[in-house]
Design a protein around this motif. Structure first.
Motif, PDB file in Angstrom:
ATOM      1  N   MET A  78       0.714  -1.212  -0.151  1.00  0.00           N
ATOM      2  CA  MET A  78       0.152   0.340   0.445  1.00  0.00           C
ATOM      3  C   MET A  78       1.033   1.194   0.209  1.00  0.00           C
ATOM      4  SD  MET A  78      -3.305  -0.544   0.210  1.00  0.00           S
ATOM      5  CE  MET A  78      -4.013   0.750   0.234  1.00  0.00           C
ATOM      6  N   THR A  79       2.319   1.210   1.107  1.00  0.00           N
ATOM      7  CA  THR A  79       3.017   2.629   0.105  1.00  0.00           C
ATOM      8  C   THR A  79       4.072   1.994  -0.225  1.00  0.00           C
ATOM      9  OG1 THR A  79       4.059   1.355   1.971  1.00  0.00           O
ATOM     10  CG2 THR A  79       2.596   2.756   3.208  1.00  0.00           C
ATOM     11  N   ASP A  80       4.479   1.065  -1.526  1.00  0.00           N
ATOM     12  CA  ASP A  80       5.291   0.616  -2.108  1.00  0.00           C
ATOM     13  C   ASP A  80       5.741   2.079  -3.164  1.00  0.00           C
ATOM     14  OD1 ASP A  80       5.812  -1.274  -1.487  1.00  0.00           O
ATOM     15  OD2 ASP A  80       5.561  -2.589  -3.429  1.00  0.00           O
ATOM     16  N   TRP A  81       4.151   3.029  -3.745  1.00  0.00           N
ATOM     17  CA  TRP A  81       4.169   4.239  -4.395  1.00  0.00           C
ATOM     18  C   TRP A  81       5.169   5.187  -3.948  1.00  0.00           C
ATOM     19  CZ3 TRP A  81       2.119   8.757  -3.005  1.00  0.00           C
ATOM     20  CH2 TRP A  81       1.172   9.057  -2.028  1.00  0.00           C
ATOM     21  N   ILE A  82       5.489   5.745  -2.952  1.00  0.00           N
ATOM     22  CA  ILE A  82       6.281   6.814  -2.034  1.00  0.00           C
ATOM     23  C   ILE A  82       7.341   5.902  -2.371  1.00  0.00           C
ATOM     24  CG2 ILE A  82       6.086   7.128   0.404  1.00  0.00           C
ATOM     25  CD1 ILE A  82       3.973   6.975   1.673  1.00  0.00           C
ATOM     26  N   GLY A  83       7.663   5.329  -2.134  1.00  0.00           N
ATOM     27  CA  GLY A  83       9.157   5.448  -1.971  1.00  0.00           C
ATOM     28  C   GLY A  83       9.308   5.047  -3.704  1.00  0.00           C
ATOM     29  N   ASP A  84       8.280   4.458  -4.563  1.00  0.00           N
ATOM     30  CA  ASP A  84       9.174   4.785  -6.109  1.00  0.00           C
ATOM     31  C   ASP A  84       8.886   6.690  -6.563  1.00  0.00           C
ATOM     32  OD1 ASP A  84       8.770   2.036  -6.746  1.00  0.00           O
ATOM     33  OD2 ASP A  84       6.859   1.932  -6.723  1.00  0.00           O
ATOM     34  N   THR A  85       8.003   7.265  -5.568  1.00  0.00           N
ATOM     35  CA  THR A  85       7.951   8.372  -5.353  1.00  0.00           C
ATOM     36  C   THR A  85       9.006   9.416  -4.915  1.00  0.00           C
ATOM     37  OG1 THR A  85       5.194   8.539  -5.441  1.00  0.00           O
ATOM     38  CG2 THR A  85       6.485  10.504  -6.008  1.00  0.00           C
ATOM     39  N   PHE A  86       9.612   8.658  -4.167  1.00  0.00           N
ATOM     40  CA  PHE A  86      10.958   9.274  -3.968  1.00  0.00           C
ATOM     41  C   PHE A  86      11.517   8.839  -4.808  1.00  0.00           C
ATOM     42  CE2 PHE A  86      11.128  12.700  -0.672  1.00  0.00           C
ATOM     43  CZ  PHE A  86      12.114  13.017  -0.290  1.00  0.00           C
ATOM     44  N   THR A  87      12.753   8.273  -5.426  1.00  0.00           N
ATOM     45  CA  THR A  87      12.596   7.669  -6.294  1.00  0.00           C
ATOM     46  C   THR A  87      12.275   7.767  -8.274  1.00  0.00           C
ATOM     47  OG1 THR A  87      12.122   5.696  -6.566  1.00  0.00           O
ATOM     48  CG2 THR A  87      14.170   5.762  -4.815  1.00  0.00           C
ATOM     49  N   SER A  88      11.324   9.053  -8.132  1.00  0.00           N
ATOM     50  CA  SER A  88      10.881   9.175  -9.585  1.00  0.00           C
ATOM     51  C   SER A  88      11.552   9.868  -9.876  1.00  0.00           C
ATOM     52  CB  SER A  88       9.626   9.324  -9.105  1.00  0.00           C
ATOM     53  OG  SER A  88       9.311   9.648 -11.206  1.00  0.00           O
ATOM     54  N   THR A  89      12.367  10.110 -11.520  1.00  0.00           N
ATOM     55  CA  THR A  89      12.679  11.599 -12.382  1.00  0.00           C
ATOM     56  C   THR A  89      11.547  11.732 -13.322  1.00  0.00           C
ATOM     57  OG1 THR A  89      13.372   9.593 -13.686  1.00  0.00           O
ATOM     58  CG2 THR A  89      14.726  10.594 -11.910  1.00  0.00           C
ATOM     59  N   THR A  90      10.705  10.994 -13.268  1.00  0.00           N
ATOM     60  CA  THR A  90       9.604  11.157 -14.235  1.00  0.00           C
ATOM     61  C   THR A  90       9.419  12.975 -14.431  1.00  0.00           C
ATOM     62  OG1 THR A  90       8.903   9.458 -14.508  1.00  0.00           O
ATOM     63  CG2 THR A  90       7.127  11.058 -15.495  1.00  0.00           C
ATOM     64  N   GLY A  91       8.817  13.622 -13.480  1.00  0.00           N
ATOM     65  CA  GLY A  91       7.972  14.947 -13.100  1.00  0.00           C
ATOM     66  C   GLY A  91       9.617  16.043 -13.722  1.00  0.00           C
ATOM     67  N   TRP A  92      10.066  15.443 -12.672  1.00  0.00           N
ATOM     68  CA  TRP A  92      11.687  16.724 -12.692  1.00  0.00           C
ATOM     69  C   TRP A  92      11.986  16.140 -14.771  1.00  0.00           C
ATOM     70  CZ3 TRP A  92      12.892  19.653  -9.307  1.00  0.00           C
ATOM     71  CH2 TRP A  92      14.232  20.205  -9.684  1.00  0.00           C
ATOM     72  N   THR A  93      12.865  15.068 -14.949  1.00  0.00           N
ATOM     73  CA  THR A  93      12.557  15.734 -16.283  1.00  0.00           C
ATOM     74  C   THR A  93      11.750  16.466 -16.899  1.00  0.00           C
ATOM     75  OG1 THR A  93      13.842  12.822 -16.038  1.00  0.00           O
ATOM     76  CG2 THR A  93      13.139  13.377 -18.104  1.00  0.00           C
ATOM     77  N   HIS A  94      10.540  15.972 -17.112  1.00  0.00           N
ATOM     78  CA  HIS A  94      10.021  17.218 -17.961  1.00  0.00           C
ATOM     79  C   HIS A  94      10.532  18.235 -17.492  1.00  0.00           C
ATOM     80  CE1 HIS A  94       7.292  17.653 -20.588  1.00  0.00           C
ATOM     81  NE2 HIS A  94       5.821  18.978 -19.732  1.00  0.00           N
ATOM     82  N   LEU A  95      10.358  18.763 -16.671  1.00  0.00           N
ATOM     83  CA  LEU A  95      11.046  20.302 -15.856  1.00  0.00           C
ATOM     84  C   LEU A  95      11.903  20.675 -16.455  1.00  0.00           C
ATOM     85  CD1 LEU A  95      10.359  22.800 -14.586  1.00  0.00           C
ATOM     86  CD2 LEU A  95      11.689  21.316 -12.111  1.00  0.00           C
ATOM     87  N   GLN A  96      13.002  20.248 -16.703  1.00  0.00           N
ATOM     88  CA  GLN A  96      13.771  20.138 -16.943  1.00  0.00           C
ATOM     89  C   GLN A  96      13.629  20.790 -18.773  1.00  0.00           C
ATOM     90  OE1 GLN A  96      17.624  18.264 -15.826  1.00  0.00           O
ATOM     91  NE2 GLN A  96      16.061  17.162 -15.064  1.00  0.00           N
ATOM     92  N   ARG A  97      12.966  19.600 -19.548  1.00  0.00           N
ATOM     93  CA  ARG A  97      12.369  19.581 -20.541  1.00  0.00           C
ATOM     94  C   ARG A  97      11.277  20.885 -21.150  1.00  0.00           C
ATOM     95  NH1 ARG A  97      10.877  20.750 -25.562  1.00  0.00           N
ATOM     96  NH2 ARG A  97       9.797  19.200 -26.910  1.00  0.00           N
ATOM     97  N   LEU A  98      11.160  20.836 -20.231  1.00  0.00           N
ATOM     98  CA  LEU A  98       9.737  23.085 -20.133  1.00  0.00           C
ATOM     99  C   LEU A  98      11.015  23.544 -20.195  1.00  0.00           C
ATOM    100  CD1 LEU A  98       6.418  21.611 -17.795  1.00  0.00           C
ATOM    101  CD2 LEU A  98       7.417  21.893 -20.431  1.00  0.00           C
ATOM    102  N   VAL A  99      11.956  24.066 -18.967  1.00  0.00           N
ATOM    103  CA  VAL A  99      12.655  25.408 -19.116  1.00  0.00           C
ATOM    104  C   VAL A  99      13.323  25.222 -20.052  1.00  0.00           C
ATOM    105  CG1 VAL A  99      12.729  25.186 -16.743  1.00  0.00           C
ATOM    106  CG2 VAL A  99      14.509  23.592 -17.485  1.00  0.00           C
TER     107      VAL A  99
END
Length: 433
Positions: A1-22
């Motif tokens: 039930m909490t695996d998604w929290i660990g996945d989020t704290f190691t995810s680069t998905t959003g941050w990679t898109h942020l770099q794409r935007l800037v």
């Protein structure tokens, strides 16, 4: 039930898109860069959503040219034209009106003047005064030109639109200057004649909203929103690359929990926010607002570590945010106040329950609307923390156990009046009632 929290704290998905935007050269409303960023956002959302598409709409195009303030000392002050300023030249007495409070305009003779106001208000003043409200006061007082002085030091002229939805191009030439430039102008040339010049091109253009959906096929929808566009002088990392990148990250998180959602989640990343909330008003006008369960608008997240949620007097939204804060033992600032600036307002003004998710930050806009709004000001740690909190909040809002009633437009209008916001909205033409 909490695996998604660990996945989020190691995810680069959003941050990679942020770099794409800037890294997009410019995301100014109606520009090729905004279209490129919108298409990239659609493609990023499509990796996680059931479907993703673009909705194109017309917008008033505006391209910045040169601008200047010429002084009696044969010097030229560094300026930037404010978006939606008309092109033109105005000469008149230079008047520093300090904060540009409504009473300041009433007490001054500004007929034909070049008036300068600061971007902020004093600590003792009871409400924020938007740039367009100060501009509208200047126009009503007969000023010939408008100078907007940033309140954040660092030789950073501030930008921001002066047009309205009904009249996208302003009535008098308008420029932004830094604190340092404005202070120097006031010290040396108060009451002298100066000449303000703006060169800008106006043209027909298009912008677009990015859409993506996931979850069950319900009539009711939770809207998770942001805006893709940014001013042309800046990377727009905080305003609002981080918000759109957060929408992509939330799509990744919620897609992995899609079977647990009771309500459809509809992501909308708007175009043309910075020039009058054009994209969100376009979307709201096409939508049955009774089917919008709530709006979670991401504009200003990640700027500081503590998340701030304006709840617009919807108690159930405040309760949901506090429950998430308690669950994670992580602070969230819950502000019940009405805040009519950003894309949630196209819905909230009609009584739709809505959050403005931003950051709890001192000093107003800070680096926003300046060339200093760059990626180095943000932290990946904060991005991931906000993503966990916002995903938990979105899941709670999409659950059948959550309920929040829509308000009447009369109740929203009364709230704005009680908060002292009605007068300014009426002056700027933003009063919808």
């Amino acid at each position: 039930m909490t695996d998604w929290i660990g996945d989020t704290f190691t995810s680069t998905t959003g941050w990679t898109h942020l770099q794409r935007l800037v890294d997009t050269p410019t995301r100014m409303a109606g520009s090729d860069g905004e279209r490129e960023a919108a298409a990239a956002t659609r493609d990023a959302l499509a990796q996680h959503a059931d479907d993703a598409w673009l909705d194109t709409f017309p917008v008033q195009g505006w391209t910045r040219g040169d601008s200047a303030i010429e002084t009696p000392a044969d010097t030229t002050a560094d300026t930037i034209a404010l978006p939606r300023s008309p092109a033109g030249t105005a000469a008149g007495e230079f008047v520093d009106l300090s904060y540009g409070l409504p009473g300041d305009f009433e007490d001054a003779d500004l007929d034909g003047a070049i008036v300068m106001v600061a971007a902020d208000v004093p600590d003792w003043y009871d409400r924020h005064l938007h740039r367009r409200e100060k501009y509208a006061h200047a126009v009503a007082a007969g000023a010939a030109g408008f100078v907007y002085m940033n309140h954040v030091a660092g030789c950073l002229p501030a930008t921001g639109s002066v047009g309205t939805g009904d009249d996208p191009i302003g009535e008098i030439p308008a420029v932004g200057v830094s604190t340092e430039t404005g202070t120097r102008l006031s010290r040396r040339f108060e009451h002298d004649t100066v000449t303000l010049t703006v060169d800008a091109d106006t043209h027909d253009a298009t912008s677009q909203n990015v859409h993506a959906t996931l979850g069950p096929d319900t009539d009711a929808e939770l809207l998770v929103t942001s805006h893709v566009d940014a001013h042309d002088i800046t990377d727009g990392a905080m305003d609002n690359g981080a918000g759109t990148a957060m929408a992509v990250e939330l799509a990744r998180i919620l897609a992995a929990r899609e079977s647990a959602l009771d309500t459809r989640v509809h992501f909308v990343c708007f175009g043309a926010e910075e020039v009058g909330l054009v994209g969100s008003h376009h979307d709201a006008a096409q939508r049955d607002l009774d089917d919008v369960r709530a709006v979670l608008n991401l504009d200003g997240v990640v700027r500081e570590r503590t998340l701030k949620l304006y709840t617009h007097r919807f108690d159930a939204l405040g309760d949901a945010a506090n429950a998430v804060s308690d669950t994670f033992a992580h602070p969230i600032t819950v502000a019940p106040a009405l805040n009519p600036h950003s894309d949630h307002w196209a819905y909230v003004k009609h009584g739709v329950p809505g959050y403005h998710a931003t950051s709890d930050a001192a000093g107003g806009r800070g680096w926003g609307h300046t060339s200093a709004d760059t990626l180095d000001k943000l932290e990946l740690r904060t991005f991931r923390e906000h993503a966990i909190l916002l995903a938990a909040l979105a899941a709670r809002l999409a659950d059948d156990g959550f309920a929040v009633a829509h308000a009447s437009e009369a109740d929203v209008a009364a709230g704005l009046t009680d908060a002292g916001l009605a007068e300014g909205m009426q002056i700027t033409g933003d009063w919808p009632y």
